[in-house]
Design an enzyme around this catalytic site. Structure first.
Site, PDB file in Angstrom:
ATOM      1  N   LEU D  45      37.230  43.342  48.292  1.00 46.38           N
ATOM      2  CA  LEU D  45      37.141  44.054  49.564  1.00 46.38           C
ATOM      3  C   LEU D  45      35.701  44.235  49.992  1.00 46.38           C
ATOM      4  O   LEU D  45      35.344  43.974  51.140  1.00 46.38           O
ATOM      5  CB  LEU D  45      37.831  45.414  49.453  1.00 46.38           C
ATOM      6  CG  LEU D  45      39.351  45.391  49.418  1.00 46.38           C
ATOM      7  CD1 LEU D  45      39.886  46.809  49.480  1.00 46.38           C
ATOM      8  CD2 LEU D  45      39.900  44.589  50.566  1.00 46.38           C
ATOM      9  N   ALA D  46      34.860  44.687  49.069  1.00 41.10           N
ATOM     10  CA  ALA D  46      33.471  44.959  49.447  1.00 41.10           C
ATOM     11  C   ALA D  46      32.735  43.661  49.749  1.00 41.10           C
ATOM     12  O   ALA D  46      32.079  43.532  50.784  1.00 41.10           O
ATOM     13  CB  ALA D  46      32.773  45.737  48.329  1.00 41.10           C
ATOM     14  N   GLY D  47      32.843  42.698  48.868  1.00 39.52           N
ATOM     15  CA  GLY D  47      32.082  41.456  49.021  1.00 39.52           C
ATOM     16  C   GLY D  47      32.526  40.643  50.223  1.00 39.52           C
ATOM     17  O   GLY D  47      31.701  40.184  51.024  1.00 39.52           O
ATOM     18  N   ARG D 332      44.181  62.148  39.195  1.00 39.20           N
ATOM     19  CA  ARG D 332      44.493  61.257  38.083  1.00 39.20           C
ATOM     20  C   ARG D 332      43.997  61.769  36.742  1.00 39.20           C
ATOM     21  O   ARG D 332      44.690  61.666  35.737  1.00 39.20           O
ATOM     22  CB  ARG D 332      43.872  59.891  38.360  1.00 39.20           C
ATOM     23  CG  ARG D 332      44.539  59.234  39.526  1.00 39.20           C
ATOM     24  CD  ARG D 332      43.889  57.942  39.905  1.00 39.20           C
ATOM     25  NE  ARG D 332      44.723  57.310  40.932  1.00 39.20           N
ATOM     26  CZ  ARG D 332      44.411  56.191  41.558  1.00 39.20           C
ATOM     27  NH1 ARG D 332      43.279  55.572  41.279  1.00 39.20           N
ATOM     28  NH2 ARG D 332      45.218  55.683  42.453  1.00 39.20           N
ATOM     29  N   HIS D 403      41.585  52.300  34.346  1.00 43.89           N
ATOM     30  CA  HIS D 403      41.917  51.733  35.644  1.00 43.89           C
ATOM     31  C   HIS D 403      40.695  51.430  36.502  1.00 43.89           C
ATOM     32  O   HIS D 403      40.642  50.438  37.208  1.00 43.89           O
ATOM     33  CB  HIS D 403      42.817  52.731  36.368  1.00 43.89           C
ATOM     34  CG  HIS D 403      43.217  52.286  37.735  1.00 43.89           C
ATOM     35  ND1 HIS D 403      43.818  51.074  37.956  1.00 43.89           N
ATOM     36  CD2 HIS D 403      43.106  52.875  38.952  1.00 43.89           C
ATOM     37  CE1 HIS D 403      44.055  50.941  39.251  1.00 43.89           C
ATOM     38  NE2 HIS D 403      43.623  52.005  39.878  1.00 43.89           N
ATOM     39  N   GLU D 427      33.113  49.083  43.845  1.00 44.12           N
ATOM     40  CA  GLU D 427      33.206  49.629  42.496  1.00 44.12           C
ATOM     41  C   GLU D 427      31.954  49.324  41.679  1.00 44.12           C
ATOM     42  O   GLU D 427      31.668  49.995  40.688  1.00 44.12           O
ATOM     43  CB  GLU D 427      34.452  49.072  41.788  1.00 44.12           C
ATOM     44  CG  GLU D 427      34.817  49.833  40.515  1.00 44.12           C
ATOM     45  CD  GLU D 427      36.086  49.315  39.837  1.00 44.12           C
ATOM     46  OE1 GLU D 427      36.804  48.492  40.445  1.00 44.12           O
ATOM     47  OE2 GLU D 427      36.356  49.730  38.699  1.00 44.12           O
TER      48      GLU D 427
END
Lengths: 167, 259, 229, 486
Positions: D45-47, D332, D403, D427
């Site tokens: 997504l970021a790249g 979480r 995760h 991330e």
């Protein structure tokens, strides 16, 4: 300068050849599993100073094992998934060691980092905002040297720090 | 469980390949197919034999990387799953399992069971998108989309690009893959603007790559791990004919020459 | 080169040609079948011979015949072109392929089924079409209607031979399977599918592919049995 | 321990920081953008969103991924959804509330300014994705649907069935593909970054290995963007894809980029438990399941009756008991730790005793099996495929698993690492999630960084740089090649 490219070839080959030439008895996956077990047992859902100190030693042994006993077949000049994975696991081992250092220095519990020594009576994470409301940013110091931690103090101007409660 | 594995081995794209047979014993029924191959590779490495190369990544059925033709079917004997979701409990003890790479002229073998599916990327590059730049777009709720349209679009959009459709098609046709993208975008108001030119250019690229022609046998849809329906191919056909008779695109000589 | 020829050379264009010619031939089958049922009449072939003359002498029908011949030829030629492209798309076959798990055999073997039909057509054309047009047929005279070429007599003669009847039956079985894929496939290629209508098309297609070839096959069978009696 | 880095966080009120910053930072004029080359490593997504957007702006992009296609990056596996402060549900959501929830969820270990910006641009992300054709779930009126995720008391999570990550990634991939077709992005699949090249203190290129031929090639550029994801696979078993790795950011770290908070890892509470030694990876069951599923274990130790035989009053719905206001939707880290606690007490279920039940019986009674199937059908199928058990009839067994990694390369407000010209997105950086990430926020961060932060932020750096390229036979490139592979 024209002679540089020739050197590149030989040097790069040599560095990848290092992994390829060890030809020991442990597969990359075996070593990765050992690393994973140490990380999960000592640096997983809950952590203790004692456990982390033990893990520190154990991870060095895994690193030794990798560089003395890994077995990767084939050559560099082909699709070689074991070789790819070996490079990645080598980095994971070093990063794992740094994670343990980081977990060991952070004498508080916060979020995903739960140090058993630091919990409320109800077993919730107990932060220490006075001493640890910072980002621990580690600086590499060269092969074999202890990394140095830099601190970025976090400034909270808009939210009030409080004990997280979801009750 | 014990298995006899007949696996296609091929050193690289240029080499001639052949089947090799391996005996594997003591595999747990809960192992996934890929974990079974992992175990085989561990044995091979220990015996100084090159491990079997196969594509895999997420191992949860969504990335579309895994791609094996197992016992005569893409992604193995079960419906609606990828190879990584196949578990050894789906086989009988002492079974012989034949594992081949996807076979298509457009998917050349790179090594063993790994094939090159970059043709799919080039097809998407030829028009599988909505031409909007980042920023300056309307509010997300400005254009309502009925749930049925959104659902149909999602059905088509769920294609993972694994290539099982091409692998199983007797003509190695990529129609289901192309149709899924065209149908996904054509059903949304945002995608309608370019629907026709998109169909034209993606079909042209598909032909250029050398995929076969669809003869509507329906095998692609049956073996698709995401169960993408043939109705999307029909929609692609409609879009294409509409484009051809209505669009103002007329090829000039040079374009034809390049094409 | 115009946009049209360019479009017809694309993969979808070629499919479209197959679809249109196929659908036209399906229409032709209906007409041909209706005409041929005249053979069932016990009138010594009068109705059939009148029909045969009508078919060969009416300009609009002749024009339609030309379209039919063209459809047959184009359908066959395109199928060869398509088959060649499709062969090229998979140069190496699977060692083990369970194709039956995902598609019916007749859908995968349209070429073979089509070839059976084509061989039949050659025989069929030679026996009747050629004779009607260029052969020396006996002539019959029906009361008040003038002279007619007696096509019925060669038809009846042909269907006295068991192997000839067998050829027809086999060809019609081939046609039935060819149609059971071809009918719905033509609609799919045209993009005419819809949750509401597709089941109807498929149902009609299935019945069509059973009923039409069966009637065609019944004609020689019935005439053969009659000839025995 | 010196403080040798500056977060460059702008001053002024929180809600004005980003807009003021955009105005303050330097711009590269449109005609000059094409004189700059940028390397983007990773196409998740970021790249992918960064590469596409930077290319749209006019920069020349070289994009790298080790997968066979950019569409396979691990962002694709995210199931549940993406947060955005749209307040479409009229339930009291706002940019400030999303900001606050994220800071609190992260246990106050993230930067206020970064998180606020994240919440701010979250709205644009949804608009952007819809414009790209992402088929988000819709209400009957045709407007976008939402659900809730852990750590929030509002419904702000947008989703596309259980395949939100896939649809968002395919959106970014399509934008990237469009730029490849335009010739603005040169794509290098099956190519893995081995080292970062630093010349005169600035990131000027990378060394990469073509995974098919093994060829090691140098690529030169004016800036390097690392968007290579997290390092959860350090644990061997995790929910990450098999090939997700730390090599790119670790080698950048060894070239001088600071590595922040490496010990902050997220253990996701709802994964399918480990079944044996052979296991190669763990499969996540979306957190959205906790909207309707109830988590419980038997009240007594060693109770190994089948779940149906355990009467209601002998069940311990421990999350609902301990956290009445958030119930099963606690964040979480809290859910995971509590699951571990009850298992440590010996009340875990299943063959290994390392699992708790996630039970849909009540939900099926309340809203019907069909509704449950339409909401979670594919997740239930996946569970059945892996375990061989039918979750409509028997409660699921779940256990926490690694995760996500909140730690990563240290970056300033412009997402630049401590090496000038080297950026880290998604991330791969540390910035937004503190010590714990809220569900459905990873997708948000990846796309925020790629679509809406880096395109502005990188200009501030490039505007000061010359257009000259470093030749790939420069001694620093050679040195990088020599020393690679540790």
């Amino acid at each position: 300068m024209t002679w540089y490219p020739l050197i590149i070839r030989s040097f790069s080959k040599r560095s990848i050849q290092k992994i390829l030439s060890i030809n020991g008895s442990s597969t990359v996956d075996e070593i990765h599993k050992e690393l994973g077990k140490i990380m999960w047992d000592y640096c997983g859902m809950s952590r203790t100073a004692q456990g982390l100190s033990d893990a520190r030693e154990k991870i060095q042994a895994v690193k030794q094992q990798f560089w003395n006993d890994v077995k990767v077949l084939g050559t560099n000049d082909e699709l070689n998934m074991s070789l790819e994975k070996a490079g990645r696991v080598a980095d994971f081992i070093e990063l794992g060691a740094l994670m343990i250092e980081d977990a060991l220095h952070r004498n508080e519990s916060c979020g995903g980092h739960f140090r058993e020594e630091y919990q409320t009576e109800e077993g919730e994470a107990l932060r220490d905002d006075e001493h640890f409301a910072y980002v621990g940013a580690w600086e590499y110091q060269g092969e074999g040297n202890q990394e140095v931690q830099n601190k970025e103090q976090l400034q909270f101007e808009n939210v009030k720090l409080s004990q997280r409660s979801y009750k | 469980m014990d298995f006899t594995l007949k696996i296609w081995r091929q050193k690289d794209a240029q080499s001639q390949g052949q089947f090799k047979t391996y005996q594997l014993t003591g595999i747990g029924a809960d192992n996934s197919f890929m974990e079974m191959l992992d175990e085989l590779n561990e044995h091979l490495i220990k015996n100084n034999e090159d491990p079997v190369h196969f594509d895999h990544d997420c191992r949860e059925g969504i990335c579309g990387t895994c791609s094996l033709y197992i016992n005569g079917r893409p992604h193995g004997p079960q419906k609606a799953i990828t190879t990584c979701q196949l578990h050894m409990r789906s086989f009988k003890d002492k079974d012989t399992i034949t594992i081949e790479p996807w076979r298509a002229q457009t998917f050349p073998v790179i090594r063993d069971l790994v094939v090159d599916r970059s043709a799919f990327d080039r097809i998407i590059q030829s028009g599988g998108y909505i031409s909007v730049n980042t920023g300056g777009v309307p509010d997300a709720n400005e254009t309502p989309i009925t749930t049925s349209k959104a659902n149909n679009a999602m059905d088509a959009a769920s294609c993972i690009g694994c290539g099982a459709c091409v692998a199983v098609c007797k003509n190695a046709s990529a129609m289901l893959f192309v149709a899924a993208k065209i149908s996904h975008l054509a059903q949304l108001p945002q995608g309608k603007v370019e629907a026709e030119s998109r169909a034209e250019s993606m079909v042209a690229q598909m032909d250029k790559e050398g995929f076969g022609l669809c003869t509507n046998t329906g095998a692609c849809s049956v073996e698709c791990p995401k169960e993408i329906s043939l109705t999307h191919i029909a929609r692609l056909n409609r879009q294409y004919y509409k484009a051809k008779q209505a669009s103002d695109y007329i090829p000039d000589k040079e374009e034809i020459h390049e094409g | 080169m115009s946009w049209l020829t360019e479009a017809l050379k694309s993969s979808l264009g070629r499919k479209l040609v197959m679809s249109f010619t196929g659908l036209f031939l399906i229409l032709f089958l209906v007409g041909h079948m209706l005409g041929n049922t005249l053979l069932f009449f016990d009138d010594g072939g009068q109705a059939f011979n009148e029909y045969a003359r009508f078919m060969t002498s009416t300009p609009i029908i002749q024009a339609l015949s030309l379209v039919t011949y063209a459809s047959i030829i184009i359908h066959a030629v395109y199928s060869i072109v398509i088959t060649r492209i499709n062969r090229r798309a998979r140069p190496i076959q699977y060692a083990l392929n369970k194709a039956s798990a995902s598609s019916p055999w007749y859908s995968r073997n349209m070429g073979i089924l089509g070839t059976i039909v084509l061989i039949f057509l050659v025989v069929h054309f030679r026996s009747f079409w050629y004779e009607m047009r260029f052969g020396q047929l006996p002539v019959v005279n029906y009361d008040g209607s003038g002279e007619f070429k007696d096509l019925y007599s060669i038809v009846a003669e042909s269907f006295k031979q068991w192997w000839y009847v067998l050829l027809y039956v086999v060809a019609m079985i081939g046609l039935a399977f060819h149609l059971s894929h071809g009918f719905k496939s033509a609609f799919q290629t045209l993009g005419l599918t819809h949750k509401k209508y597709t089941p109807l098309i498929e149902g009609v297609g299935l019945w069509f592919s059973i009923v039409v070839p069966t009637i065609f096959a019944l004609i020689p069978v019935v005439m053969f049995i009659k000839s025995l009696g | 321990m010196s403080m040798k880095f500056d977060s460059k966080t702008p001053g002024g009120p929180l809600e004005d920081k980003w807009s003021k910053h955009i105005f303050d930072i330097k711009l590269v004029n449109p005609a000059n953008k094409r004189k700059f080359d940028i390397i983007v490593v990773g196409t998740g997504l970021a790249g992918a969103s960064a590469a596409a957007t930077l290319a749209e702006l006019g920069y020349n992009i070289k994009a790298f991924c080790f997968q066979d296609s950019p569409r396979r990056a691990h962002s694709i596996a995210a199931q549940g959804g993406i947060n955005a402060a749209k307040n479409y549900q009229n339930d009291g959501d706002s940019v400030y509330r999303l900001f606050y929830d994220t800071i609190k969820g992260g246990d106050y270990r993230s930067r206020e300014a970064n998180v606020y910006r994240l919440a701010e641009v979250s709205e644009n992300i949804i608009d952007q994705c819809v414009a790209q054709g992402v088929p988000f779930a819709r209400e009957y009126g045709g407007l976008l649907a939402n659900r809730s995720f852990g750590g929030a008391q509002v419904s702000r999570t947008f989703y596309a069935r259980g395949q939100t990550g896939q649809q968002l990634l395919l959106g970014a991939y399509s934008a990237l593909s469009r730029q490849v077709a335009n010739g603005k992005v040169q794509m290098f699949p099956r190519t893995e970054m081995l080292d970062l090249v630093v010349v005169d203190g600035h990131a000027r290129g990378i060394i990469a290995r073509n995974l098919i031929t093994g060829k090691i090639v140098s690529y030169s550029a004016h800036a390097v963007v690392l968007a290579t994801g997290g390092y959860g696979n350090v644990f061997y078993l995790s929910t990450n894809a098999m090939a997700s790795n730390t090599t790119a950011i670790w080698r950048a770290h060894k070239k001088g980029a600071l590595f922040a908070n490496p010990c902050f890892t997220q253990i996701h509470p709802t994964c399918i438990p480990v079944s044996g030694d052979h296991q190669s990876k763990l499969t996540l069951m979306s957190e959205s399941l906790r909207n309707d599923g109830r988590v419980w274990v038997p009240k007594t130790k060693g109770d190994n009756r089948i779940p149906a035989d355990i009467p209601e009053d002998e069940r311990d719905y421990f999350l609902e008991r301990r956290y009445p206001s958030f119930g099963n939707l606690v964040p979480r880290d809290v859910a995971s730790r509590n699951a571990k606690l009850v298992c440590d007490e010996g009340r875990g279920v299943g063959a290994t005793g390392l699992a708790v039940y996630l039970d849909f019986e009540d939900a099926i009674k309340r809203i019907g099996r069909d509704t449950i199937e339409s909401k979670y059908g594919n997740l239930f199928d996946m569970y059945k495929q892996i375990t061989g058990e039918n979750p409509y009839e028997k409660p699921m067994r779940i256990y926490p698993a690694v995760h996500y990694t909140m730690g990563g390369l240290w970056v300033d407000y412009n997402l630049m690492t401590s090496i000038p010209g080297c950026y880290a997105l998604g991330e791969a950086n540390f910035s937004d999630h503190g010590a714990n990430r809220l569900g459905a926020s990873a997708l948000m961060q990846g796309l925020a960084d790629g679509y809406f932060v880096i395109p502005y932020a990188i200009g501030d750096y490039l505007a000061t740089r010359s257009y000259d390229m470093v030749p790939t036979d420069h001694p620093e490139f050679l040195k990088a090649e020599h020393s690679k592979n540790t």
